[in-house]
Scaffold this active site. Structure first.
Site, mmCIF file in Angstrom:
data_model
loop_
_atom_site.group_PDB
_atom_site.id
_atom_site.type_symbol
_atom_site.label_atom_id
_atom_site.label_comp_id
_atom_site.label_asym_id
_atom_site.label_seq_id
_atom_site.Cartn_x
_atom_site.Cartn_y
_atom_site.Cartn_z
ATOM 1 N N TYR A 143 0.849 -1.194 0.000
ATOM 2 C CA TYR A 143 0.000 0.000 0.000
ATOM 3 C C TYR A 143 0.885 1.244 0.000
ATOM 4 O O TYR A 143 0.721 2.164 -0.815
ATOM 5 C CB TYR A 143 -0.911 -0.034 1.229
ATOM 6 C CG TYR A 143 -1.512 1.292 1.652
ATOM 7 C CD1 TYR A 143 -2.698 1.757 1.082
ATOM 8 C CD2 TYR A 143 -0.923 2.090 2.642
ATOM 9 C CE1 TYR A 143 -3.264 2.966 1.478
ATOM 10 C CE2 TYR A 143 -1.474 3.285 3.044
ATOM 11 C CZ TYR A 143 -2.645 3.723 2.458
ATOM 12 O OH TYR A 143 -3.197 4.923 2.859
ATOM 13 N N LYS A 147 1.552 4.446 -2.515
ATOM 14 C CA LYS A 147 1.366 5.841 -2.095
ATOM 15 C C LYS A 147 2.643 6.654 -2.403
ATOM 16 O O LYS A 147 2.569 7.825 -2.760
ATOM 17 C CB LYS A 147 1.030 5.933 -0.606
ATOM 18 C CG LYS A 147 -0.318 5.334 -0.206
ATOM 19 C CD LYS A 147 -1.523 6.011 -0.819
ATOM 20 C CE LYS A 147 -2.132 7.084 0.024
ATOM 21 N NZ LYS A 147 -3.404 7.611 -0.560
HETATM 22 P P1 NAD Z 1 -12.279 5.644 2.545
HETATM 23 O O1 NAD Z 1 -12.192 4.224 2.092
HETATM 24 O O2 NAD Z 1 -13.254 5.968 3.637
HETATM 25 O O3 NAD Z 1 -12.594 6.589 1.308
HETATM 26 C C1 NAD Z 1 -12.010 6.412 0.043
HETATM 27 C C2 NAD Z 1 -13.064 6.719 -1.005
HETATM 28 O O4 NAD Z 1 -12.436 6.552 -2.281
HETATM 29 C C3 NAD Z 1 -14.267 5.764 -0.959
HETATM 30 O O5 NAD Z 1 -15.480 6.502 -0.914
HETATM 31 C C4 NAD Z 1 -14.144 4.953 -2.254
HETATM 32 O O6 NAD Z 1 -15.406 4.609 -2.824
HETATM 33 C C5 NAD Z 1 -13.367 5.926 -3.145
HETATM 34 N N1 NAD Z 1 -12.640 5.228 -4.194
HETATM 35 C C6 NAD Z 1 -11.762 4.194 -4.047
HETATM 36 N N2 NAD Z 1 -11.329 3.782 -5.238
HETATM 37 C C7 NAD Z 1 -11.928 4.566 -6.173
HETATM 38 C C8 NAD Z 1 -11.888 4.604 -7.591
HETATM 39 N N3 NAD Z 1 -11.160 3.743 -8.306
HETATM 40 N N4 NAD Z 1 -12.628 5.544 -8.227
HETATM 41 C C9 NAD Z 1 -13.410 6.404 -7.524
HETATM 42 N N5 NAD Z 1 -13.499 6.395 -6.176
HETATM 43 C C10 NAD Z 1 -12.760 5.484 -5.509
HETATM 44 O O7 NAD Z 1 -10.786 6.070 2.964
HETATM 45 P P2 NAD Z 1 -10.323 7.271 3.932
HETATM 46 O O8 NAD Z 1 -10.004 6.692 5.249
HETATM 47 O O9 NAD Z 1 -11.283 8.403 3.823
HETATM 48 O O10 NAD Z 1 -8.927 7.657 3.255
HETATM 49 C C11 NAD Z 1 -8.822 8.815 2.436
HETATM 50 C C12 NAD Z 1 -7.395 8.997 1.996
HETATM 51 O O11 NAD Z 1 -6.555 9.152 3.143
HETATM 52 C C13 NAD Z 1 -6.803 7.834 1.206
HETATM 53 O O12 NAD Z 1 -5.979 8.355 0.181
HETATM 54 C C14 NAD Z 1 -5.950 7.096 2.226
HETATM 55 O O13 NAD Z 1 -4.885 6.409 1.592
HETATM 56 C C15 NAD Z 1 -5.454 8.266 3.050
HETATM 57 N N6 NAD Z 1 -5.062 7.930 4.424
HETATM 58 C C16 NAD Z 1 -5.986 7.413 5.280
HETATM 59 C C17 NAD Z 1 -5.622 7.130 6.590
HETATM 60 C C18 NAD Z 1 -6.635 6.604 7.587
HETATM 61 O O14 NAD Z 1 -6.256 6.337 8.744
HETATM 62 N N7 NAD Z 1 -7.901 6.440 7.216
HETATM 63 C C19 NAD Z 1 -4.296 7.369 7.020
HETATM 64 C C20 NAD Z 1 -3.378 7.911 6.109
HETATM 65 C C21 NAD Z 1 -3.778 8.189 4.813
#
Ligand code: NAD
Length: 246
Positions: A143, A147
């Site tokens: 992952y 990133k």
């Molecule tokens: P989440 O899964 O709640 O939201 C991600 C959204 O992206 C979902 O609604 C999904 O439907 C959409 N998505 C995924 N693939 C897609 C595609 N091919 N086309 C269109 N839409 C698509 O995730 P989150 O927790 O809100 O994470 C948001 C961002 O933050 C991500 O980039 C994640 O890598 C990053 N991040 C999250 C965390 C955490 O703790 N949650 C920590 C560090 C970084």
């Protein structure tokens, strides 16, 4: 200020808070959302586009009339001995390239992308690190590898065809709507795995409140309005600033 935002991944945990932070600015900016999933309870002031960012045309069509893109879509981070490498790379790297190209072809100048604090993690303790810390020779997992590649592609695009980009690197995000962190902890407890302790319980971890993460994205987009913004082409580490035992 940007006057029309597209939040890619806007129906997810962070995306919904980004919508809210844009709303709270009360500067008249419009909100559109692009996501492969439909919203559970649609907001009256949001224009929704359903699509997959791996499809260039889906992204291109959603960009009509948009002045700033915040891209926070990604497959979730899963701990697995067999992680979905192709899925991570097709969405986080190839999909992000689609977004960059679509922005360039549509004349959208501002692109803020959610990265992850893990991109500089070596797996060893990291104390008081800043953005000068290089990527490790080997990413801690697949992952994170995707990133890192995503971030490189986004930052390299800065300045190409009038686009200004930056990335935000949150560490573990908590807050209302969380679907990963707290559910994961509950699962650990339900499986009885919390009865085992590795180490002496002095490990620290930086968590980040989701509202702060969302606010950082909107601030970054606002900074990128200035064609000479020093934020352009930069990655920003983001934490709450006070590590807690984990
Ligand atoms: P989440 O899964 O709640 O939201 C991600 C959204 O992206 C979902 O609604 C999904 O439907 C959409 N998505 C995924 N693939 C897609 C595609 N091919 N086309 C269109 N839409 C698509 O995730 P989150 O927790 O809100 O994470 C948001 C961002 O933050 C991500 O980039 C994640 O890598 C990053 N991040 C999250 C965390 C955490 O703790 N949650 C920590 C560090 C970084």
């Amino acid at each position: 200020m940007p006057h029309s935002y597209l939040v890619i991944g806007g129906n997810g945990f962070l995306g919904r808070h980004i919508q809210e932070q844009i709303r709270l600015r009360k500067d008249g900016a419009t909100i559109s959302v692009f996501d492969m999933s439909k919203p559970a309870d649609p907001e009256a002031d949001v224009t929704y586009h359903t699509g997959d960012l791996r499809q260039f045309d889906d992204v291109y069509n959603a960009l009509e009339g948009i002045t700033a893109v915040i891209h926070c879509a990604s497959p979730p981070h899963v701990n697995s001995s067999n992680p979905p490498r192709d899925l991570y790379f097709s969405i986080n790297v190839d999909g992000t390239k689609n977004i960059i190209r679509a922005c360039q072809e549509r004349g959208v100048e501002i692109l803020v992308v959610t990265s992850s604090g893990s991109v500089i993690s070596t797996g060893e303790p990291m104390v008081n690190v800043d953005e000068s810390t290089p990527y490790p020779p080997e990413a801690i997992d697949v992952y994170t590898e995707s990133k890192i590649e995503c971030e490189k592609v986004v930052l390299a695009a800065n300045g190409e065809k009038n686009i200004r980009t930056c990335t935000i690197r949150p560490s573990a995000i908590f807050g209302p709507g969380d679907r990963q962190l707290l559910p994961g902890m509950i699962e650990v407890c339900e499986k009885g795995q919390h009865r085992f302790q590795i180490g002496d319980n002095s490990s620290l971890m930086d968590f980040t409140y989701v509202g702060n993460v969302a606010y950082a994205h909107v601030l970054a987009a606002e900074k990128l309005v200035d064609p000479a913004s020093p934020a352009a082409g930069q990655a920003f580490n983001l934490t709450n600033g006070t590590p807690v035992p984990f």
